[in-house]
Design an enzyme around this catalytic site. Sequence first.
Site, short mmCIF file in Angstrom:
data_model
loop_
_atom_site.label_atom_id
_atom_site.label_comp_id
_atom_site.label_asym_id
_atom_site.label_seq_id
_atom_site.Cartn_x
_atom_site.Cartn_y
_atom_site.Cartn_z
N HIS A 86 0.83 -1.20 0.00
CA HIS A 86 0.00 0.00 0.00
C HIS A 86 0.86 1.25 0.00
O HIS A 86 0.71 2.12 -0.85
CB HIS A 86 -0.95 0.02 1.19
N HIS A 146 7.70 1.47 14.41
CA HIS A 146 6.97 0.34 14.97
C HIS A 146 5.68 0.04 14.20
O HIS A 146 4.68 -0.39 14.78
CB HIS A 146 6.68 0.56 16.45
N HIS A 254 0.98 3.60 19.35
CA HIS A 254 1.44 2.38 18.70
C HIS A 254 1.18 2.41 17.18
O HIS A 254 0.26 3.08 16.71
CB HIS A 254 0.73 1.16 19.30
N SER A 307 -2.18 2.96 22.65
CA SER A 307 -2.82 2.40 21.46
C SER A 307 -3.48 3.50 20.65
O SER A 307 -4.05 4.43 21.22
CB SER A 307 -3.86 1.36 21.87
N GLU A 468 10.03 -1.19 24.06
CA GLU A 468 8.73 -0.52 24.17
C GLU A 468 8.51 -0.12 25.62
O GLU A 468 8.30 -0.96 26.49
CB GLU A 468 7.64 -1.45 23.67
N TYR A 504 9.43 -5.19 26.11
CA TYR A 504 8.80 -4.10 26.87
C TYR A 504 9.58 -3.71 28.11
O TYR A 504 10.42 -4.46 28.62
CB TYR A 504 7.38 -4.50 27.27
N ASP A 632 3.58 3.61 -6.54
CA ASP A 632 3.22 2.71 -5.45
C ASP A 632 3.59 3.27 -4.08
O ASP A 632 3.33 2.63 -3.06
CB ASP A 632 3.81 1.32 -5.65
N ASP A 634 2.29 6.17 -3.20
CA ASP A 634 1.19 7.09 -2.90
C ASP A 634 0.05 6.38 -2.19
O ASP A 634 -0.21 5.20 -2.42
CB ASP A 634 0.69 7.73 -4.20
#
Length: 694
Positions: A86, A146, A254, A307, A468, A504, A632, A634
């Site tokens: 994407h 990440h 995240h 999140s 993290e 973490y 590709d 964009d």
Amino acid sequence: MTTEPPPRSRRAVLRATALAGLGAAGAQLAGPAPAAAAPAAERAPRSADADRGYLVGRGLADVTGEVAEVGMMGYGRFDQQAAGLHTRLRARAFAVVDRAGGGRVVIVVADAPMIFSSVHQAVLRRLADRYGDLYTERNVLITATHTHAGPGGHAHHFLYNTTTFGFHRATFEALADGITEAVVRAHEDLAPSELVLTRAELTDASVNRSRAAFDRNPEDVKRYFPGAIDPLSTVLRVERGGRVVGAVNWFATHGTSMSGDNRLISADNKGYAAYHWEREVAGVDYLADGAPAFVAAFAQTNAGDMSPNLDLVPPSTPEDFDRTRECGLKQYRAAAEQLRQPGTRLTGGVDARLVHIDLSGVTVGPEFTGDGRVHTTSTPCIGAAMAAGSMEDGPAFPGFQEGENPFWDLISDSLVYTVSPGLKAAQAPKDVFVPIGELNRVYPWVQERFPVQLVRVGRLHLIGIPGEVTIAAGLRLRRTVARIAGVALDDALVAGYANAYFHYVTTPEEYDAQHYEGGSTLFGRWQLPALQQTVAALATSLRDGTPLPAGAPAPDLSGRQLTLQPGVVLDAPPPLRSFGDVLAQPRETYRAGERAEAVFAGAHPGNDLHRGGSYLEVQCQDGDGWRTVADDGDWSTRFHWRRDGIAASRVTVTWDIPAGVPAGHYRIRYHGDAKGVTGRITPFTGTTRAFAVR
């Protein structure tokens, strides 16, 4: 079908398309465009020693790895195998040199799930080959955004390569080469510049996904974060002659806006924020030669329990595309609005320190443990809560849950192995699911020795942590550095996901809750105090200008890699077809807002990653020729790949026609590379018929 190779640079860009993509976000940015001169009233006063100031360079490079038949990194799912692209992944580098003292640092922000020690070591070797001891582990800080939609297989420790069926050299090389290129370009771009630091609050782009664990923290932490989020949005902007030519934003959330059901490689929300500012606002052409007019990096900080899924529900696909864009736009708007602030013009030295510590056996002094006693970390252990995954962003393995897992604790402690008293004490109250440090005796599953870094640019201090960090753990690290360095708390930031990866870091209080983050704090309850002790030594050395022995680095494991997934054997077109043939043409007519689609007889995209190029182009007729308006990289395009039989490939290219695109005739081109029976790879191009946009 033609056999011409894809163009390596775009000679013309349809500006209306870029501006149309700006949408409402651009209308809300009331101020200078990033590359435009700021009005005098909005510029910070010039300091007395500004003429000494800094040299700053910006670099931008493609780090996109494999986009098909490679496990995606982040959610730990064996079924999440990439099947297309994407948005391309990019590395953005900023080199800073103190013109008075000569100190220099490089800050890199890469669209990657993690920066593993493997990549860190490779980049440093390549920089040493080119620059000698100018850029070293001490002054090069490499961080990841990440994204959970990037390709995996680039670690040298087996745990992270299990879902990718081993090491993937092509992806590893793409990431290492791209980061190196970004640093080289930043070095070559060094020029007299001013650095301005600004801050704002962004309160609707993150939520605490482990609130019950956070609420175990002392009142001073909960008072500092009354909403249980870290809303701080920090921007370091680069100005040349009153023009803003670059910006680095730090904000904690995240890279999980894209779901675990997505199969397209994506830079997720921070990648979109950077793309939007560079491409859709500033008009940067990623395929053009020469330095871009503007570079924007959106970096992570202490995002361990933050999140982007504000409803605390894992996203689904394809709705996750809109959520990714929305979260990215929020971060962009907060950062771009800060261009209005006069800010703090940075002065002072540039310096850095780095040490390697073996987290499996750190003795932590009582001034950092909080209970007045000495404690030690332990060899790494996976908790049952880690196997559960983050229920708010994407669960991992069924049968596990956050918190207590008495059944798995019984199975592991009684039937599989017995935890030693020392290990049990250091890891308590974790239900030790896998004592993965014991597996390291047989084969390197996880790293145990890590770099911890502190970078100073003027008053700004960046704490390079290879993991993290929750916001509460980050606050303690920041307070430790700010106190010793004598700077304001907001001048000390955690730069998470830096230089290596150890999962973490939680506070001891959060660790006791054994949510996903606590179960993933591998080295036990005293891991954060061990890191506080380490950064205190770094801050003291940096403040006093004294050397600090770096210690032994982690071993180079490049010669011990397992590759379990075979590469491309052979490509073949469908019967009675040739490579590049259009199997399904676009419609004859479209309107803005609709999706144009074409299907091609393709080949495996792993034959050539097209790093620095593109698998596709959308072109507009311009007189007797054609000019490229999208590729590709964009947001408006998608590149889907799937097998068609044994050796054939079916490639689908879509283009979401932006609002405001000029009426005219357009076409879609696909650039592929086919592997023959002799192993030779041959490029080809397929082109659709023209279609009208009314």
